[in-house]
Design an enzyme around this catalytic site. Structure first.
Site, PDB file in Angstrom:
ATOM      1  N   GLU A   1       0.083   1.785   8.005  1.00 32.78           N
ATOM      2  CA  GLU A   1       0.904   2.688   6.862  1.00 32.78           C
ATOM      3  C   GLU A   1       2.152   4.100   7.262  1.00 32.78           C
ATOM      4  OE1 GLU A   1      -2.488   2.034   4.608  1.00 32.78           O
ATOM      5  OE2 GLU A   1      -2.106  -0.552   3.900  1.00 32.78           O
TER       6      GLU A   1
ATOM      7  N   TYR B   1      11.535  -3.514  -3.130  1.00 31.93           N
ATOM      8  CA  TYR B   1      11.087  -2.812  -4.936  1.00 31.93           C
ATOM      9  C   TYR B   1      11.036  -2.331  -4.286  1.00 31.93           C
ATOM     10  CZ  TYR B   1       6.584  -4.334  -2.106  1.00 31.93           C
ATOM     11  OH  TYR B   1       5.466  -4.093  -1.492  1.00 31.93           O
TER      12      TYR B   1
ATOM     13  N   HIS C   1       0.976  -1.189  -0.001  1.00 35.67           N
ATOM     14  CA  HIS C   1       0.318   0.263   0.037  1.00 35.67           C
ATOM     15  C   HIS C   1       0.656   1.463   0.349  1.00 35.67           C
ATOM     16  CE1 HIS C   1      -4.124  -2.388   1.553  1.00 35.67           C
ATOM     17  NE2 HIS C   1      -3.936  -2.301   0.378  1.00 35.67           N
TER      18      HIS C   1
ATOM     19  N   PRO D   1      15.745 -10.095  -7.145  1.00 36.45           N
ATOM     20  CA  PRO D   1      16.375 -10.007  -5.070  1.00 36.45           C
ATOM     21  C   PRO D   1      17.145 -10.496  -5.357  1.00 36.45           C
ATOM     22  CG  PRO D   1      13.991 -11.628  -5.700  1.00 36.45           C
ATOM     23  CD  PRO D   1      14.328 -10.602  -7.286  1.00 36.45           C
TER      24      PRO D   1
ATOM     25  N   TYR E   1      -9.710   4.422   2.382  1.00 38.12           N
ATOM     26  CA  TYR E   1     -10.641   3.035   3.600  1.00 38.12           C
ATOM     27  C   TYR E   1     -12.058   3.244   3.377  1.00 38.12           C
ATOM     28  CZ  TYR E   1      -5.703   1.208   4.281  1.00 38.12           C
ATOM     29  OH  TYR E   1      -4.527   0.137   4.192  1.00 38.12           O
TER      30      TYR E   1
END
Length: 405
Positions: free
Chosen positions: A142, A195, A90, A284, A100
């Site tokens: 988050e 990433y 996210h 990775p 949300y």
């Protein structure tokens, strides 16, 4: 995160009673949810992966997350690892707290429309309360991640422009892109295995396309490197990879998120490290390999890579040169194509009998990355070798039973 704070016992009981219903109808609910939400809130198509929508991958992943939350509604701390993994996604996509309530609105509508009369007003009210608690957990996790990014040197929130300094073909289908900040600013530290998200704004496409690509170089350098496989241009999956391969050139500017992800090398360990990759899944693991030889030069590493043939083998010379310069590193190559016998250590596929001959001990830390079928097979082989569950590390988005073997 402890218990479902704010939920009364009756609400908790109602949510728990719906767990069997979610097992049966969860995917139908989430598929319908995405359909009605994106029809009514089309701007969210800038965020959600439309390819995954068509394939149903996003619906399956969301159904699994909703089911896990319902099953653990009294002890949401049990799903904290899943929450953190999704939260990394996210923050990489720049999901905002105000999105949300939109998700919650359409999730409740989908539950009602799919279940019909079985979704009583009492059940919908209970799920409305539960969703609010679950959403607050995600928003809180988050926020911590966003705050950490905001305060870290060279890091950022949202998307930042980077210039393609070099574009280097690695194989017939994989190309590396070396990215440097367009503002000439700092590059943040990151953990090998993480990433970034590319925000592709492609001519003729009405919405942005967001795709995650693993960083394929060790941190601490003056660039970020991603190594991208070109998918079939006639397949919807290939829209961003073909855009990068065909349209993005040296000097082009791309917008990216800062590094995210929790599939990362544990550099506190000293035990042997076994890295097993398939196809573009090596990216990775190359970052991990480059890091460990610099930061833990005494740590033994076995690097196993499987791919179709020599022509499809990216970074072969890079890995070979690392192994040659570092005696603690051993590398093996497995080619599916039988015409490359002199270029690989094994033809065909990685199997149990061969794997147990190249791994001297299972008292090691194993990292695997590759296509779903590959990871399922390797997961089965490692378990057959009696590798402890806690020693098997991977990143997989989707129902975990798909990795069962």
């Amino acid at each position: 995160m402890s218990t479902a704070v704010g939920l009364d016992q009756k609400t908790i009981e109602i949510i728990k009673s719906t767990v069997p219903v979610l097992q049966e109808h969860g995917e139908a609910i989430t598929k319908h949810f995405y359909k009605i939400m994106l029809e009514n809130e089309p701007e969210l198509k800038n965020v959600f992966n439309q390819t995954n929508q068509r394939k149903g991958a996003q619906s399956k992943a969301l159904a699994g997350a909703v089911y896990a939350a319902a099953a653990n509604i009294e002890h949401l701390e049990n799903i904290l690892p899943n929450v953190k993994q999704i939260a990394h996604k996210h923050t990489s996509l720049n999901i905002k707290p105000e999105q949300y309530p939109i998700v919650g609105k359409y999730l409740l509508i989908a539950i009602k429309e799919v279940l019909g009369d079985a979704a009583t007003d009492e059940i919908i009210e209970a799920w409305g309360k539960a969703y609010g608690v679950i959403a607050d957990v995600f928003i809180s996790v988050e926020k911590e991640m966003y705050d950490e990014k905001q305060n870290a040197s060279g890091d950022w929130v949202g998307f930042r422009d980077f210039t393609v300094a070099e574009k280097i073909p690695e194989s017939e289908v994989i190309t590396s892109f070396y990215l440097k900040p367009a503002d000439n600013g700092e590059i943040p530290s990151y953990r090998p295995g993480q990433y970034i998200t590319i925000k592709a704004q492609i001519d003729g496409e009405p919405y942005d396309h967001l795709r995650q690509y693993s960083l394929s170089a060790a941190p601490g350098q003056k660039f970020l490197r991603i190594s991208v496989k070109r998918e079939n241009e006639h397949n919807p999956e290939g829209i961003v990879s073909n855009y990068l391969h065909n349209q993005v050139q040296e000097g082009s500017v791309v917008s990216i998120s800062s590094p995210s992800g929790d599939f990362v090398l544990n550099d506190a360990e000293q035990r042997s490290l076994v890295l097993i990759s398939g196809g573009v899944g090596l990216t990775p693991l190359v970052s991990m390999l480059e890091t460990v030889v610099k930061e833990q030069p005494e740590r033994k590493v076995i690097f196993i890579h499987a791919t179709r043939s020599r022509a499809y083998h990216a970074m072969k010379d890079r890995v070979a040169s690392i192994a040659e310069a570092n005696e603690q590193v051993t590398h093996y190559t497995v080619y599916e194509d039988n015409s490359n016998a002199d270029a690989c250590d094994k033809q065909g596929f990685i199997d149990y009998d061969w794997l147990k001959t190249v791994i001297p001990t299972t008292d090691a830390s194993f990292y695997m990355c590759g296509p779903k079928g590959f990871m399922s097979a390797i997961n089965g082989l490692l378990r057959k070798l009696n590798v402890a569950d806690d020693d098997i590390h991977f990143e997989f988005f989707g129902p975990m039973d798909e990795l069962a073997n």
